[in-house]
Enzyme design. Structure first.
Site, PDB file in Angstrom:
ATOM      1  N   GLU A 149      39.228  31.330  39.501  1.00 46.18           N
ATOM      2  CA  GLU A 149      40.387  30.658  40.075  1.00 46.18           C
ATOM      3  C   GLU A 149      40.119  29.172  40.171  1.00 46.18           C
ATOM      4  OE1 GLU A 149      43.001  29.044  43.337  1.00 46.18           O
ATOM      5  OE2 GLU A 149      40.847  29.029  43.185  1.00 46.18           O
ATOM      6  N   GLU A 150      38.855  28.820  40.385  1.00 39.85           N
ATOM      7  CA  GLU A 150      38.507  27.425  40.681  1.00 39.85           C
ATOM      8  C   GLU A 150      38.476  26.537  39.436  1.00 39.85           C
ATOM      9  OE1 GLU A 150      38.500  26.302  43.518  1.00 39.85           O
ATOM     10  OE2 GLU A 150      37.801  27.784  44.970  1.00 39.85           O
ATOM     11  N   ASP A 175      34.897  33.582  42.604  1.00 39.60           N
ATOM     12  CA  ASP A 175      34.179  32.396  42.128  1.00 39.60           C
ATOM     13  C   ASP A 175      34.272  31.268  43.147  1.00 39.60           C
ATOM     14  OD1 ASP A 175      36.981  32.221  41.385  1.00 39.60           O
ATOM     15  OD2 ASP A 175      36.477  30.459  40.202  1.00 39.60           O
ATOM     16  N   GLU A 214      43.891  33.042  50.406  1.00 40.08           N
ATOM     17  CA  GLU A 214      43.388  31.663  50.452  1.00 40.08           C
ATOM     18  C   GLU A 214      43.387  31.178  51.900  1.00 40.08           C
ATOM     19  OE1 GLU A 214      42.182  29.650  48.197  1.00 40.08           O
ATOM     20  OE2 GLU A 214      42.578  30.826  46.399  1.00 40.08           O
TER      21      GLU A 214
HETATM   22 ZN    ZN Z   1      40.390  29.571  46.741  1.00 32.15          ZN
END
Ligand code: ZN
Length: 393
Positions: free
Chosen positions: A143-144, A77, A172
Protein backbone atom coordinates in the site's frame (compact mmCIF):
# COMPACT_ATOMS: atom_id res chain seq x y z
CA UNK A 1 3.83 -22.35 12.46
CA UNK A 2 3.76 -19.14 14.48
CA UNK A 3 2.43 -19.20 17.97
CA UNK A 4 -1.16 -18.10 18.07
CA UNK A 5 -1.95 -15.23 20.35
CA UNK A 6 -5.10 -13.20 19.85
CA UNK A 7 -4.26 -10.56 22.43
CA UNK A 8 -4.28 -7.38 20.33
CA UNK A 9 -1.16 -6.01 22.01
CA UNK A 10 0.91 -9.18 21.61
CA UNK A 11 -0.37 -9.59 18.07
CA UNK A 12 0.63 -6.01 17.24
CA UNK A 13 4.10 -6.73 18.62
CA UNK A 14 4.42 -9.93 16.62
CA UNK A 15 3.45 -8.11 13.43
CA UNK A 16 5.75 -5.14 14.11
CA UNK A 17 8.65 -7.58 14.59
CA UNK A 18 8.36 -8.54 10.90
CA UNK A 19 10.41 -5.87 9.09
CA UNK A 20 7.98 -5.83 6.17
CA UNK A 21 9.27 -2.83 4.22
CA UNK A 22 7.45 -2.75 0.86
CA UNK A 23 7.45 -5.12 -0.97
CA UNK A 24 9.07 -7.53 1.52
CA UNK A 25 6.56 -9.45 3.59
CA UNK A 26 8.96 -10.85 6.20
CA UNK A 27 6.38 -13.27 7.60
CA UNK A 28 3.65 -10.77 8.50
CA UNK A 29 1.07 -12.28 6.15
CA UNK A 30 1.82 -15.75 7.51
CA UNK A 31 1.04 -14.62 11.04
CA UNK A 32 -2.32 -13.26 9.90
CA UNK A 33 -3.07 -16.35 7.84
CA UNK A 34 -2.29 -18.68 10.76
CA UNK A 35 -4.61 -16.80 13.10
CA UNK A 36 -7.47 -16.62 10.61
CA UNK A 37 -7.02 -20.25 9.59
CA UNK A 38 -7.36 -21.20 13.22
CA UNK A 39 -10.70 -19.35 13.37
CA UNK A 40 -12.02 -21.31 10.40
CA UNK A 41 -11.34 -18.77 7.65
CA UNK A 42 -10.64 -19.95 4.16
CA UNK A 43 -7.29 -18.31 3.37
CA UNK A 44 -5.74 -17.72 0.00
CA UNK A 45 -2.41 -16.11 -0.76
CA UNK A 46 -2.71 -14.00 -3.88
CA UNK A 47 0.70 -13.06 -5.30
CA UNK A 48 0.44 -10.63 -8.20
CA UNK A 49 3.11 -9.25 -10.50
CA UNK A 50 3.55 -7.34 -13.73
CA UNK A 51 2.34 -3.95 -14.96
CA UNK A 52 5.79 -2.43 -14.48
CA UNK A 53 5.91 -3.11 -10.77
CA UNK A 54 7.50 -5.62 -8.42
CA UNK A 55 5.78 -8.83 -7.29
CA UNK A 56 3.62 -8.55 -4.19
CA UNK A 57 2.15 -11.16 -1.90
CA UNK A 58 -1.40 -10.60 -0.65
CA UNK A 59 -3.90 -12.47 1.47
CA UNK A 60 -7.64 -12.95 1.00
CA UNK A 61 -9.38 -14.73 3.88
CA UNK A 62 -13.10 -15.34 4.17
CA UNK A 63 -15.62 -17.04 6.41
CA UNK A 64 -19.39 -17.57 6.07
CA UNK A 65 -21.56 -18.54 3.13
CA UNK A 66 -24.78 -16.53 3.40
CA UNK A 67 -25.92 -13.10 4.45
CA UNK A 68 -24.32 -9.67 4.34
CA UNK A 69 -20.66 -9.46 3.44
CA UNK A 70 -18.38 -7.20 5.46
CA UNK A 71 -14.71 -6.84 4.57
CA UNK A 72 -11.78 -5.49 6.54
CA UNK A 73 -8.99 -4.11 4.36
CA UNK A 74 -5.45 -3.39 5.41
CA UNK A 75 -1.77 -3.59 4.56
CA UNK A 76 1.16 -5.28 6.25
CA UNK A 77 3.86 -3.31 4.46
CA UNK A 78 5.56 -0.40 6.16
CA UNK A 79 7.70 2.53 5.06
CA UNK A 80 11.45 2.31 5.80
CA UNK A 81 12.50 3.37 9.31
CA UNK A 82 14.98 5.96 8.05
CA UNK A 83 18.02 6.47 10.26
CA UNK A 84 17.72 3.71 12.87
CA UNK A 85 20.16 5.55 15.15
CA UNK A 86 17.54 8.24 15.65
CA UNK A 87 15.06 5.76 17.12
CA UNK A 88 14.65 5.44 20.88
CA UNK A 89 14.27 1.65 20.44
CA UNK A 90 15.15 -0.45 17.38
CA UNK A 91 12.30 0.16 14.90
CA UNK A 92 11.28 -3.51 14.66
CA UNK A 93 11.68 -4.39 18.34
CA UNK A 94 8.07 -3.54 19.28
CA UNK A 95 9.29 -2.33 22.67
CA UNK A 96 6.66 -1.32 25.19
CA UNK A 97 7.64 1.57 27.44
CA UNK A 98 5.46 3.86 29.51
CA UNK A 99 2.19 2.53 28.02
CA UNK A 100 3.39 3.03 24.48
CA UNK A 101 4.21 0.36 21.92
CA UNK A 102 6.99 1.60 19.66
CA UNK A 103 7.87 0.42 16.19
CA UNK A 104 7.67 1.08 12.47
CA UNK A 105 4.17 0.09 11.36
CA UNK A 106 2.72 0.08 14.88
CA UNK A 107 0.28 2.86 13.96
CA UNK A 108 0.24 2.44 10.16
CA UNK A 109 -1.28 -0.09 10.38
CA UNK A 110 -0.38 -3.27 12.19
CA UNK A 111 -2.17 -2.43 15.45
CA UNK A 112 -5.37 -1.94 13.45
CA UNK A 113 -5.05 -5.37 11.82
CA UNK A 114 -4.26 -6.95 15.19
CA UNK A 115 -7.35 -5.32 16.74
CA UNK A 116 -9.62 -6.54 13.97
CA UNK A 117 -8.27 -10.11 14.16
CA UNK A 118 -8.61 -10.06 17.95
CA UNK A 119 -12.18 -8.73 17.71
CA UNK A 120 -13.01 -11.39 15.13
CA UNK A 121 -11.67 -14.08 17.46
CA UNK A 122 -13.95 -12.88 20.26
CA UNK A 123 -16.89 -12.53 17.90
CA UNK A 124 -16.53 -16.09 16.58
CA UNK A 125 -16.02 -17.56 20.06
CA UNK A 126 -19.24 -15.85 21.12
CA UNK A 127 -21.45 -16.46 18.09
CA UNK A 128 -19.82 -19.39 16.31
CA UNK A 129 -18.55 -19.83 12.77
CA UNK A 130 -22.13 -19.83 11.46
CA UNK A 131 -22.88 -16.32 12.64
CA UNK A 132 -25.23 -15.56 9.78
CA UNK A 133 -23.03 -13.45 7.56
CA UNK A 134 -19.82 -13.27 5.59
CA UNK A 135 -16.60 -11.67 6.79
CA UNK A 136 -13.44 -11.25 4.73
CA UNK A 137 -9.95 -9.86 5.20
CA UNK A 138 -8.31 -8.15 2.24
CA UNK A 139 -4.67 -7.74 3.27
CA UNK A 140 -2.04 -6.46 0.89
CA UNK A 141 1.73 -6.23 1.11
CA UNK A 142 1.88 -3.10 -1.03
CA UNK A 143 0.00 0.00 0.00
CA UNK A 144 2.88 2.31 0.86
CA UNK A 145 4.62 2.18 -2.52
CA UNK A 146 3.35 1.39 -6.04
CA UNK A 147 0.02 -0.18 -4.95
CA UNK A 148 -0.11 -1.80 -8.40
CA UNK A 149 -0.11 -5.49 -7.45
CA UNK A 150 -2.04 -5.20 -4.19
CA UNK A 151 -5.59 -4.28 -3.23
CA UNK A 152 -6.52 -3.19 -6.74
CA UNK A 153 -5.75 -6.62 -8.19
CA UNK A 154 -7.29 -8.47 -5.24
CA UNK A 155 -10.54 -6.63 -5.90
CA UNK A 156 -10.40 -7.49 -9.61
CA UNK A 157 -9.72 -11.12 -8.62
CA UNK A 158 -12.68 -11.15 -6.21
CA UNK A 159 -14.97 -9.80 -8.90
CA UNK A 160 -13.83 -12.51 -11.33
CA UNK A 161 -14.61 -15.05 -8.60
CA UNK A 162 -18.10 -13.61 -8.06
CA UNK A 163 -17.28 -12.39 -4.58
CA UNK A 164 -19.55 -9.45 -3.80
CA UNK A 165 -18.71 -7.14 -0.92
CA UNK A 166 -21.45 -5.11 0.74
CA UNK A 167 -19.36 -2.89 3.00
CA UNK A 168 -15.70 -2.44 3.83
CA UNK A 169 -13.76 -1.00 6.76
CA UNK A 170 -10.22 0.14 6.04
CA UNK A 171 -8.04 0.03 9.15
CA UNK A 172 -5.97 3.15 8.49
CA UNK A 173 -5.22 5.38 11.48
CA UNK A 174 -8.02 7.96 11.46
CA UNK A 175 -8.73 8.85 15.09
CA UNK A 176 -7.58 12.18 16.44
CA UNK A 177 -7.70 12.85 20.20
CA UNK A 178 -9.66 9.74 21.15
CA UNK A 179 -10.44 6.43 19.45
CA UNK A 180 -13.35 6.90 17.07
CA UNK A 181 -13.60 10.69 17.22
CA UNK A 182 -12.77 10.87 13.52
CA UNK A 183 -13.45 8.51 10.63
CA UNK A 184 -12.77 8.97 6.94
CA UNK A 185 -15.57 8.87 4.43
CA UNK A 186 -13.62 10.06 1.44
CA UNK A 187 -10.27 11.19 0.22
CA UNK A 188 -8.85 13.96 -1.86
CA UNK A 189 -7.44 13.07 -5.26
CA UNK A 190 -3.80 13.47 -6.27
CA UNK A 191 -2.38 14.67 -9.55
CA UNK A 192 1.19 15.62 -10.41
CA UNK A 193 2.31 17.65 -13.42
CA UNK A 194 5.89 17.51 -14.64
CA UNK A 195 6.42 20.67 -16.68
CA UNK A 196 9.28 21.27 -19.13
CA UNK A 197 9.83 24.63 -20.74
CA UNK A 198 12.21 24.93 -23.67
CA UNK A 199 13.61 28.27 -24.81
CA UNK A 200 16.82 29.28 -26.55
CA UNK A 201 20.16 29.27 -24.78
CA UNK A 202 22.36 32.32 -25.01
CA UNK A 203 24.77 34.77 -23.41
CA UNK A 204 23.20 36.94 -20.72
CA UNK A 205 24.89 39.89 -22.46
CA UNK A 206 23.12 39.07 -25.75
CA UNK A 207 19.65 38.40 -24.48
CA UNK A 208 18.02 39.50 -27.74
CA UNK A 209 19.30 36.33 -29.42
CA UNK A 210 18.06 34.02 -26.62
CA UNK A 211 14.78 33.13 -24.97
CA UNK A 212 14.96 32.55 -21.23
CA UNK A 213 13.04 29.37 -20.28
CA UNK A 214 13.09 30.33 -16.60
CA UNK A 215 11.23 33.57 -17.18
CA UNK A 216 8.37 31.81 -18.92
CA UNK A 217 8.22 28.98 -16.40
CA UNK A 218 8.05 31.34 -13.42
CA UNK A 219 5.32 33.33 -15.14
CA UNK A 220 3.32 30.14 -15.67
CA UNK A 221 3.85 28.97 -12.07
CA UNK A 222 2.83 32.38 -10.78
CA UNK A 223 -0.37 32.22 -12.78
CA UNK A 224 -1.13 28.73 -11.46
CA UNK A 225 -0.97 29.83 -7.83
CA UNK A 226 -2.43 33.30 -8.27
CA UNK A 227 -5.95 32.10 -7.44
CA UNK A 228 -7.20 29.18 -5.36
CA UNK A 229 -8.74 26.30 -7.27
CA UNK A 230 -11.79 26.46 -5.01
CA UNK A 231 -12.82 27.28 -1.45
CA UNK A 232 -13.69 23.74 -0.43
CA UNK A 233 -17.19 22.58 0.43
CA UNK A 234 -19.19 20.87 3.16
CA UNK A 235 -17.18 17.66 2.91
CA UNK A 236 -13.77 18.77 1.71
CA UNK A 237 -10.99 21.23 2.44
CA UNK A 238 -10.03 23.59 -0.38
CA UNK A 239 -7.90 21.95 -3.06
CA UNK A 240 -4.20 22.67 -2.69
CA UNK A 241 -1.72 23.46 -5.47
CA UNK A 242 1.90 22.98 -4.43
CA UNK A 243 4.97 23.67 -6.53
CA UNK A 244 7.19 20.82 -5.41
CA UNK A 245 10.30 21.44 -7.51
CA UNK A 246 11.82 24.05 -9.81
CA UNK A 247 14.92 22.91 -11.68
CA UNK A 248 17.07 24.84 -14.12
CA UNK A 249 20.36 23.04 -13.72
CA UNK A 250 22.30 26.07 -14.88
CA UNK A 251 25.74 26.39 -13.33
CA UNK A 252 26.91 29.59 -15.00
CA UNK A 253 25.76 33.10 -14.21
CA UNK A 254 26.35 34.33 -17.75
CA UNK A 255 24.18 31.77 -19.52
CA UNK A 256 20.53 32.17 -20.29
CA UNK A 257 19.09 28.70 -19.68
CA UNK A 258 17.42 26.80 -22.47
CA UNK A 259 15.47 24.40 -20.25
CA UNK A 260 13.50 24.89 -17.04
CA UNK A 261 11.43 22.28 -15.27
CA UNK A 262 8.96 22.20 -12.44
CA UNK A 263 6.79 19.70 -10.59
CA UNK A 264 3.32 20.73 -9.49
CA UNK A 265 1.46 18.47 -7.07
CA UNK A 266 -2.25 19.04 -6.48
CA UNK A 267 -4.48 17.50 -3.78
CA UNK A 268 -8.01 18.10 -4.98
CA UNK A 269 -11.53 17.73 -3.70
CA UNK A 270 -14.65 16.44 -5.44
CA UNK A 271 -15.12 19.69 -7.37
CA UNK A 272 -12.41 18.49 -9.77
CA UNK A 273 -11.10 15.39 -11.45
CA UNK A 274 -7.85 14.49 -13.23
CA UNK A 275 -9.37 15.35 -16.63
CA UNK A 276 -10.64 18.79 -15.58
CA UNK A 277 -7.31 19.61 -13.93
CA UNK A 278 -5.33 18.52 -16.97
CA UNK A 279 -7.49 20.87 -19.06
CA UNK A 280 -6.96 23.61 -16.48
CA UNK A 281 -3.18 23.15 -16.78
CA UNK A 282 -3.29 23.16 -20.59
CA UNK A 283 -5.30 26.38 -20.59
CA UNK A 284 -2.75 28.10 -18.35
CA UNK A 285 0.07 26.89 -20.58
CA UNK A 286 -1.72 28.18 -23.67
CA UNK A 287 -2.30 31.55 -22.00
CA UNK A 288 1.42 32.03 -21.46
CA UNK A 289 2.96 30.27 -24.46
CA UNK A 290 0.54 30.88 -27.33
CA UNK A 291 1.99 34.35 -27.80
CA UNK A 292 5.62 33.22 -27.72
CA UNK A 293 7.33 31.77 -30.81
CA UNK A 294 10.68 30.89 -29.32
CA UNK A 295 9.63 28.96 -26.21
CA UNK A 296 7.28 26.10 -25.57
CA UNK A 297 6.01 24.06 -22.66
CA UNK A 298 5.15 20.37 -22.53
CA UNK A 299 4.08 18.30 -19.55
CA UNK A 300 3.57 14.78 -18.28
CA UNK A 301 0.78 13.86 -15.91
CA UNK A 302 0.67 11.32 -13.12
CA UNK A 303 -2.82 10.82 -11.72
CA UNK A 304 -2.81 8.66 -8.58
CA UNK A 305 -6.46 8.37 -7.71
CA UNK A 306 -9.52 10.56 -8.07
CA UNK A 307 -11.17 12.18 -5.08
CA UNK A 308 -14.20 10.37 -3.71
CA UNK A 309 -16.85 10.66 -1.06
CA UNK A 310 -18.85 7.83 0.49
CA UNK A 311 -22.23 9.39 1.22
CA UNK A 312 -23.12 8.97 4.90
CA UNK A 313 -24.99 5.66 4.87
CA UNK A 314 -25.46 2.38 6.64
CA UNK A 315 -21.82 1.84 7.50
CA UNK A 316 -21.03 5.26 8.92
CA UNK A 317 -24.25 5.11 10.98
CA UNK A 318 -23.28 1.70 12.38
CA UNK A 319 -19.76 2.90 13.13
CA UNK A 320 -21.05 6.00 14.92
CA UNK A 321 -23.41 3.83 17.01
CA UNK A 322 -20.68 1.31 17.87
CA UNK A 323 -18.20 4.01 18.88
CA UNK A 324 -20.64 5.72 21.22
CA UNK A 325 -21.73 2.40 22.75
CA UNK A 326 -18.12 1.52 23.59
CA UNK A 327 -16.76 4.92 24.55
CA UNK A 328 -19.90 6.33 26.14
CA UNK A 329 -19.40 9.50 24.15
CA UNK A 330 -22.47 11.02 22.57
CA UNK A 331 -20.68 13.28 20.14
CA UNK A 332 -20.63 11.98 16.62
CA UNK A 333 -17.27 11.30 14.97
CA UNK A 334 -16.01 13.83 12.49
CA UNK A 335 -16.64 12.50 8.97
CA UNK A 336 -13.39 13.60 7.37
CA UNK A 337 -11.82 13.56 3.91
CA UNK A 338 -8.40 15.06 4.69
CA UNK A 339 -4.94 13.49 4.68
CA UNK A 340 -3.14 11.42 2.09
CA UNK A 341 -4.38 8.64 -0.08
CA UNK A 342 -5.23 5.03 0.89
CA UNK A 343 -6.46 1.83 -0.72
CA UNK A 344 -10.03 3.02 -0.07
CA UNK A 345 -9.60 4.77 -3.43
CA UNK A 346 -9.80 1.32 -5.11
CA UNK A 347 -12.43 -0.20 -2.80
CA UNK A 348 -14.89 2.66 -3.35
CA UNK A 349 -15.54 1.28 -6.86
CA UNK A 350 -16.82 -1.99 -5.37
CA UNK A 351 -18.73 -1.17 -2.17
CA UNK A 352 -19.42 1.35 0.56
CA UNK A 353 -16.12 2.03 2.33
CA UNK A 354 -15.20 3.86 5.53
CA UNK A 355 -11.82 4.16 7.24
CA UNK A 356 -11.69 3.70 11.01
CA UNK A 357 -8.58 3.07 13.04
CA UNK A 358 -6.17 4.04 15.77
CA UNK A 359 -5.07 7.62 16.51
CA UNK A 360 -3.22 9.32 13.69
CA UNK A 361 -0.18 10.90 15.31
CA UNK A 362 3.24 9.41 14.49
CA UNK A 363 2.88 7.41 11.27
CA UNK A 364 5.97 7.41 9.04
CA UNK A 365 7.93 9.24 11.76
CA UNK A 366 10.92 8.23 13.85
CA UNK A 367 9.66 6.64 17.11
CA UNK A 368 6.26 5.74 15.62
CA UNK A 369 4.15 4.41 18.48
CA UNK A 370 0.65 3.57 19.63
CA UNK A 371 -0.83 3.89 23.11
CA UNK A 372 -1.61 0.51 24.74
CA UNK A 373 -4.96 1.90 25.91
CA UNK A 374 -5.86 2.90 22.35
CA UNK A 375 -5.23 -0.65 21.12
CA UNK A 376 -7.58 -2.03 23.78
CA UNK A 377 -10.25 0.54 22.96
CA UNK A 378 -10.05 0.02 19.21
CA UNK A 379 -10.39 -3.75 19.65
CA UNK A 380 -13.63 -3.15 21.60
CA UNK A 381 -14.96 -0.76 18.97
CA UNK A 382 -14.29 -3.27 16.18
CA UNK A 383 -15.96 -6.06 18.19
CA UNK A 384 -19.05 -3.90 18.80
CA UNK A 385 -19.11 -3.01 15.15
CA UNK A 386 -19.11 -6.70 14.18
CA UNK A 387 -21.95 -7.35 16.64
CA UNK A 388 -24.00 -4.43 15.34
CA UNK A 389 -23.29 -5.22 11.72
CA UNK A 390 -24.38 -8.85 12.02
CA UNK A 391 -27.36 -7.96 14.29
CA UNK A 392 -26.11 -9.76 17.36
CA UNK A 393 -27.42 -7.25 19.85
ZN1 ZN B 1 -1.43 2.83 5.97
Amino acid sequence: MNNLNFDPIVLTQNLVRCPSITPKDSGALDIIENHLNNLGFNCQKLPFSGDNSYEVNNLFATIGTTGKHLAFAGHTDVVPPGNEESWKYPPFSATIDNNKLYGRGSEDMKSNIACFISATNEFISKYGKEFGGKLSFIITGDEEKDAVNGTKKMLEWSKQNNIVLDQCIVGEPTSNQEIGDKIKVGRRGIITFYLSVKGIQGHTASAHRAENATHHLTKLLNNLISAPLDNGNKNFLPSSIQIATIDVGNTAANIIPEMAKATVNIRYNDLHNSKSLTEWMQKHINDVFDKIDKASCVFEVEANGESFLTKPGKLSTLITKSISEVTGRNSKPELATDGGTSDARFIKDYCEVVELGIRNQTLHQVDEFVFIEDIKMLQKVYLKLLENYFNKI
